[in-house]
Each structure stands twice: as C-alpha cells, then as structure tokens.
Enzyme design. Structure first.
Site, PDB file in Angstrom:
ATOM      1  N   ASP A   1       0.874  -1.187   0.000  1.00  0.00           N
ATOM      2  CA  ASP A   1       0.000   0.000   0.000  1.00  0.00           C
ATOM      3  C   ASP A   1       0.903   1.226   0.000  1.00  0.00           C
ATOM      4  O   ASP A   1       2.146   1.115   0.042  1.00  0.00           O
ATOM      5  CB  ASP A   1      -0.979  -0.010   1.192  1.00  0.00           C
ATOM      6  CG  ASP A   1      -2.286   0.746   0.870  1.00  0.00           C
ATOM      7  OD1 ASP A   1      -2.205   1.967   0.620  1.00  0.00           O
ATOM      8  OD2 ASP A   1      -3.363   0.132   0.869  1.00  0.00           O
TER       9      ASP A   1
ATOM     10  N   HIS B   1     -12.518  -0.611  -8.552  1.00  0.00           N
ATOM     11  CA  HIS B   1     -13.716   0.257  -8.623  1.00  0.00           C
ATOM     12  C   HIS B   1     -13.386   1.700  -8.216  1.00  0.00           C
ATOM     13  O   HIS B   1     -14.215   2.572  -8.352  1.00  0.00           O
ATOM     14  CB  HIS B   1     -14.887  -0.335  -7.814  1.00  0.00           C
ATOM     15  CG  HIS B   1     -14.844  -0.088  -6.337  1.00  0.00           C
ATOM     16  ND1 HIS B   1     -15.957  -0.217  -5.526  1.00  0.00           N
ATOM     17  CD2 HIS B   1     -13.835   0.271  -5.510  1.00  0.00           C
ATOM     18  CE1 HIS B   1     -15.632   0.064  -4.279  1.00  0.00           C
ATOM     19  NE2 HIS B   1     -14.352   0.352  -4.234  1.00  0.00           N
TER      20      HIS B   1
END
Ligand SMILES: C[S@@+](CC[C@H](N)C(=O)[O-])C[C@H]1O[C@@H](n2cnc3c(N)ncnc32)[C@H](O)[C@@H]1O
Ligand SMILES: COc1cc(-c2oc3cc(O)cc(O)c3c(=O)c2O)cc(OC)c1OC
Length: 373
Positions: A240, A278
């Site tokens: 991340d 998304h």
C-alpha cells in the site's frame, strides 16, 4: 401518448416522491441509533429471546419522558421501515409480557452489525462505517452533484466540495487530525474481516498451488492476515502507499511493503485486488492490471479481484441491485471510479493482456473474479 394521469397514479407518484425525499431522514435515524447506542442497549438488556421493551430502552438510554414519543417514532421507522430491529415481544406466557400496549425490540443481523466494537477482534461491526459515512467531509460532496455534472472536467464532487486534489491526497496530507484516514481504514478493516472469513472458507480451492500472494492496496492488512492465517504455506505481502503501511509490522508469513501499484508490484503467484479497481477509471485500471500481470511470477499464477459485477438484469432488485447502483455513484463522486458489468470487466482484462477469467458470485453484492495471464 398519455398526457393525463389518474388521481390514483398521481397519489402513488406523490407517495414515491415523499419516500425518496425521506430517504435521508431514515439514514439519519440509523446514525442517531448508533450515536445513542440503541443496539448496545438492546444487546445488554434483552431478556428471553433478546427482546427489550420500549419502557426499558427509554430508561436504559436515559431518554427524558418528554422525548418518549419522538424516540418511539424513530424506533418504529428503524423497525418497520428500515428493518434494523425485530418487533417481536418475548414468548407468550412470559411474565415480562403482560402489557398489551408495550412495544418490544430485538436485534437482527443488520442491528448486530451496529454494536460497539467488541473485545472479540473477529466480530464484524459496521458502526465505524456508519459514523464515517455521516462525517461532514463525506456528506458535503452530495450538495455538489449539479455543479459536478455541469463542470466539464474530471473533478469529483469530493474535490469540488473540499478544493483538494483527490480523496487519496486528502487522506495523505489534508487530514491533520488523521480523523478521516482512521475512519476510512476502520471501514476497510471491518469489511475485510467479513470478506476474509468468507473467502478463506468458500474459495479454498482458489489458493491451491499458491505459495506467494501480494494484496495490492491491501490497506492495514486485515484481508491478507486472513489468508496468511488460513494458509500458513502462503507468504503474504501487503502493498500500500508508504504513509499507510509505515507503522505496520509483519509477523510470520505476513509482511508489509510501501509502494505505488502504478509503478511496481512485488512478484507473486497470486495478486489480490480487493476493492481497488472500482476506485479508478478505465485508463488507470488498465495501467494497474498491466503492472499486476508483470508481477505474476508463474504461468499458473493468477489475479484475484474482489469487486462488484453489476448485473443489469437485477438492478431493480431491492438491496443488491439498488446498493450496486448507489456504490456506482458513490465511487464516481469520491474517487472517479465506477462499478462494472461483466462486459466492462472483460474489456479491461483483454486490454491489459489477460486471456481468461472466472466470476464466482460468493460475496453478496460483490464477486470473486479470478483472472488468468
Ligand atoms: C478502497 S481501499 C481498499 C483497501 C483494501 N483492499 C480493502 O478492501 O479493505 C483502496 C486502497 O488502495 C490504496 N491505494 C491508493 N492508491 C494506491 C497506490 N497508488 N498504490 C498502492 N495502494 C494505493 C489506498 O491507500 C487504500 O488502502
Ligand atoms: C456507505 O457505507 C459504506 C461505505 C464504505 C466506503 O467504501 C469505500 C470503498 C472505496 O473503494 C473507496 C471509498 O472511498 C470508500 C468509502 O469512502 C466508503 O465510505 C465502506 C463501508 O463498509 C465497509 C460502508 O458501510 C457499509
């Protein structure tokens, strides 16, 4: 062509309009119940069958007598309209149940999600998601939908409302107290607890032959930790942004790496993308997918995507269809993303050079999509 509606049609239309206008009021009742601790009070005081009377609830929450009627009204909306509580009284014959006028409430699966975080680390709670969703920073963008639609740029309502570069930049550098950042990651942690449990129990075969996995955009590592625990033979790495993983330490077969998924992803047999694509438009998704493809180390390797697959035929359905539509707008409004149909997913996979895919609709309104190089 018909130009005049019957009185019954107009009355029905009026009711639908009111129902839509009142949508916000209902969600505010949910927020209020969480703030007052209604689910916790029912959980604590529920007698036989877990039911609590209105009288006991008023007393436990210290609601003054002057507010009995508004509180009853909110509880009725949450019970009969929103389905958050069950209205059943205790079993017949119970000495608790001798007043016919009394109202009773018990918890159900929806209100159990709204209990306070518990000592049981595995318990799934959506309480932080509700409070995060209603944070003024998350609510203000909705007042800018018309400005957004007239603005011929790719700024989101979130960016228009807060005058910032992106949701991710806001979390990184415009959130000095860290309030938004911690609220957001609490939502992700709670979701990943549930999704992690379901995936490792329902999709065991998907991990056959996998010895290494990178959870790209894996946040604080809840999903990867579930995989690492269930499959000790898989070396799991969370990638991340550096500021997200800087204070996180791995243990055993779980590790953390700071980086940028648009630039480079460590090699592994399986690359996991949970609730990542998304967040992005087609161009950025193709970039991410190409970097993922590079990172898949074995010809038998795969990409595992956890995201919505919009089913056009089910869009009218309450809950799943309606929530998929709302998530679609939510993603556009906050991060310039979108929810995709199978056709749109297929186009992305082939643009990024993948050969095949398999969709398993095992996660409620989301699916697990395995994509093969
Ligand atoms: C919607 S969250 C999903 C988190 C996690 N996968 C989950 O489902 O709980 C998206 C994640 O992508 C991360 N992210 C955003 N841009 C990134 C980048 N360029 N490289 C790596 N991670 C990124 C965010 O920090 C965040 O943790
Ligand atoms: C509306 O209720 C929830 C919202 C979220 C949620 O999820 C997101 C997912 C993303 O990929 C990007 C985002 O910016 C967000 C959010 O901002 C956000 O609020 C998550 C939830 O539970 C996990 C929600 O509760 C059901």
């Amino acid at each position: 062509m018909k130009t005049v509606d019957s009185h019954d049609e107009i009355l029905g239309a009026q009711a639908r309009l009111w129902s839509c206008s009142f949508g916000q009021m209902i969600s505010m009742c949910v927020k209020c119940a969480v703030q007052l601790g209604v689910p916790d009070a029912i959980h604590k005081h529920g007698g036989g069958g877990g039911a609590v009377s209105l009288t006991a609830l008023l007393s436990s929450l210290q609601i003054p007598p002057s507010k009995t009627e508004p509180f009853r009204c909110i509880m009725r909306i949450l019970t009969h309209h929103a389905g958050f509580f069950n209205p059943e009284p205790p079993a017949a014959g119970s000495d608790q149940n001798d007043d016919d006028d009394e109202e009773w409430y018990s918890l159900n699966a929806s209100s159990r999600l709204l209990l306070s975080p518990s000592d049981d680390k595995a318990a799934v709670r959506h309480t932080p998601s509700v409070l995060f969703f209603f944070h003024p920073l998350m609510q203000e963008p909705w007042a800018f939908l018309d400005r957004w639609l007239r603005d011929d740029s790719n700024r989101t309502p979130f960016e228009i409302a807060h005058g910032t570069a992106s949701f991710w930049d806001y979390l990184k550098s415009r959130d000095p107290s860290g309030e938004l950042m911690s609220g957001f990651y609490e939502c992700m942690i709670n979701d990943s607890k549930l999704v992690g449990e379901v995936v490792v129990s329902r999709c065991k075969d998907m991990f056959d032959g996998v010895t290494s996995l990178v959870d790209v955009g894996g946040g604080t590592g809840t999903m990867a930790a579930a995989v690492a625990k269930a499959f000790p033979g898989i070396q799991c790495t969370v990638l991340d942004l550096p500021h997200v993983v800087k204070d996180l330490e791995g243990e055993g077969n779980l590790g953390f790496v700071g980086g940028d998924m648009f630039v480079s992803i460590p090699s592994a047999d399986a690359i996991l993308l949970k609730w990542i694509l998304h967040d992005w438009d087609e161009e950025n998704c193709i970039k991410i997918l190409k970097v993922c493809k590079e990172a898949i180390s074995s010809p038998k390797g795969k990409l595992i995507i956890i995201d919505v697959v919009v089913d056009e035929k089910r869009l009218g359905e309450r809950n799943f269809g309606e929530v998929q539509l709302c998530f679609d707008l939510f993603m556009m409004a906050f991060v310039n993303g979108k929810e995709r149909t199978e056709k749109q997913w297929k186009r992305l996979f082939s643009a990024a050079g993948f050969s095949n895919y398999k969709i398993s609709p095992v996660l409620g309104l989301r699916s697990v999509i395995e994509v093969f190089p």
